[in-house]
Design a protein around this motif. Structure first.
Motif, PDB file in Angstrom:
ATOM      1  N   THR A 185      20.158  -4.694 -37.954  1.00  0.00           N
ATOM      2  CA  THR A 185      18.817  -4.168 -38.218  1.00  0.00           C
ATOM      3  C   THR A 185      18.020  -5.195 -39.010  1.00  0.00           C
ATOM      4  O   THR A 185      18.536  -5.753 -39.978  1.00  0.00           O
ATOM      5  N   VAL A 186      16.775  -5.429 -38.610  1.00  0.00           N
ATOM      6  CA  VAL A 186      15.867  -6.297 -39.357  1.00  0.00           C
ATOM      7  C   VAL A 186      14.630  -5.479 -39.706  1.00  0.00           C
ATOM      8  O   VAL A 186      13.985  -4.891 -38.822  1.00  0.00           O
ATOM      9  N   LEU A 187      14.304  -5.437 -41.001  1.00  0.00           N
ATOM     10  CA  LEU A 187      13.118  -4.739 -41.496  1.00  0.00           C
ATOM     11  C   LEU A 187      12.126  -5.742 -42.053  1.00  0.00           C
ATOM     12  O   LEU A 187      12.521  -6.775 -42.605  1.00  0.00           O
ATOM     13  N   ASP A 188      10.829  -5.416 -41.943  1.00  0.00           N
ATOM     14  CA  ASP A 188       9.823  -6.266 -42.570  1.00  0.00           C
ATOM     15  C   ASP A 188       9.688  -5.880 -44.046  1.00  0.00           C
ATOM     16  O   ASP A 188      10.401  -4.992 -44.530  1.00  0.00           O
ATOM     17  N   ALA A 189       8.786  -6.537 -44.769  1.00  0.00           N
ATOM     18  CA  ALA A 189       8.640  -6.311 -46.207  1.00  0.00           C
ATOM     19  C   ALA A 189       8.230  -4.881 -46.542  1.00  0.00           C
ATOM     20  O   ALA A 189       8.479  -4.406 -47.651  1.00  0.00           O
ATOM     21  N   GLY A 190       7.621  -4.176 -45.604  1.00  0.00           N
ATOM     22  CA  GLY A 190       7.228  -2.783 -45.827  1.00  0.00           C
ATOM     23  C   GLY A 190       8.308  -1.795 -45.453  1.00  0.00           C
ATOM     24  O   GLY A 190       8.120  -0.584 -45.571  1.00  0.00           O
ATOM     25  N   GLY A 191       9.455  -2.288 -44.997  1.00  0.00           N
ATOM     26  CA  GLY A 191      10.551  -1.403 -44.608  1.00  0.00           C
ATOM     27  C   GLY A 191      10.452  -0.905 -43.180  1.00  0.00           C
ATOM     28  O   GLY A 191      11.178   0.000 -42.783  1.00  0.00           O
ATOM     29  N   HIS A 192       9.582  -1.525 -42.389  1.00  0.00           N
ATOM     30  CA  HIS A 192       9.396  -1.120 -40.993  1.00  0.00           C
ATOM     31  C   HIS A 192      10.343  -1.907 -40.089  1.00  0.00           C
ATOM     32  O   HIS A 192      10.568  -3.098 -40.295  1.00  0.00           O
ATOM     33  N   LEU A 193      10.855  -1.245 -39.086  1.00  0.00           N
ATOM     34  CA  LEU A 193      11.794  -1.847 -38.156  1.00  0.00           C
ATOM     35  C   LEU A 193      11.121  -2.940 -37.329  1.00  0.00           C
ATOM     36  O   LEU A 193      10.109  -2.704 -36.685  1.00  0.00           O
ATOM     37  N   LEU A 194      11.696  -4.144 -37.379  1.00  0.00           N
ATOM     38  CA  LEU A 194      11.215  -5.250 -36.546  1.00  0.00           C
ATOM     39  C   LEU A 194      12.148  -5.494 -35.376  1.00  0.00           C
ATOM     40  O   LEU A 194      11.714  -5.853 -34.290  1.00  0.00           O
ATOM     41  N   ALA A 195      13.463  -5.337 -35.605  1.00  0.00           N
ATOM     42  CA  ALA A 195      14.434  -5.568 -34.535  1.00  0.00           C
ATOM     43  C   ALA A 195      15.698  -4.774 -34.825  1.00  0.00           C
ATOM     44  O   ALA A 195      16.076  -4.584 -35.981  1.00  0.00           O
ATOM     45  N   PHE A 196      16.337  -4.347 -33.744  1.00  0.00           N
ATOM     46  CA  PHE A 196      17.599  -3.617 -33.853  1.00  0.00           C
ATOM     47  C   PHE A 196      18.418  -3.910 -32.612  1.00  0.00           C
ATOM     48  O   PHE A 196      17.890  -3.936 -31.503  1.00  0.00           O
ATOM     49  N   ARG A 197      19.710  -4.107 -32.805  1.00  0.00           N
ATOM     50  CA  ARG A 197      20.605  -4.298 -31.682  1.00  0.00           C
ATOM     51  C   ARG A 197      21.953  -3.737 -32.053  1.00  0.00           C
ATOM     52  O   ARG A 197      22.480  -4.042 -33.108  1.00  0.00           O
TER      53      ARG A 197
END
Length: 139
Positions: free
Chosen positions: A35-47
């Motif tokens: 899981t990759v989150l941006d600085a706001g805690g929003h999902l950027l990528a998931f695998r």
């Protein structure tokens, strides 16, 4: 006073982190979710590796969120939530998806927090090693 603009974590950065994490997981023979989150805690990528346990998706996301909120690798926080630790009541005090198990790391650029990476599905030490290896590839 000089201010330096720090580029945010991009979708390309997130995809690069996922790819690097998958390579590290393959090398460790681990089946994980990333899981990759941006600085706001929003999902950027998931695998999620199709062979990974289903809960690994949830644990990777919670580890990333915890690392982001506390700007600390989750591996460094495990002792803090033990009885007598400074964050002992934190997991139950907040209505947030915190998880104090190794595998989450903050993502920084030029010393500034820009997101977080979480790995779930392997042993905690494996997850942390995979996250750390992936993080080292980020330019």
């Amino acid at each position: 006073m000089s201010t330096t603009t720090v580029a945010p974590l991009t979708i390309q950065d997130a995809e690069d982190l996922v790819s690097a994490a998958r390579r590290a997981a393959d090398a460790a023979e681990a089946t994980v979710s990333v899981t990759v989150l941006d600085a706001g805690g929003h999902l950027l990528a998931f695998r999620r590796d199709e062979r990974a346990v289903l809960i690994s998706g949830e644990t990777s996301t919670r580890k990333a969120y915890t690392a982001l909120q506390l700007n600390t690798p989750t591996a460094d926080l495990v002792g803090a939530v033990q009885p007598g630790g400074p964050f002992h009541t934190l997991p139950t005090a907040l209505d947030r998806p915190l998880l104090f198990i190794a595998g989450g790391v903050p993502v920084q650029r030029h010393g500034r927090l820009i997101g977080a990476l979480g790995i779930g599905g392997g042993a905690p030490e494996q997850d942390h090693a995979i996250a750390t290896a992936a993080l080292e590839t980020l330019v």
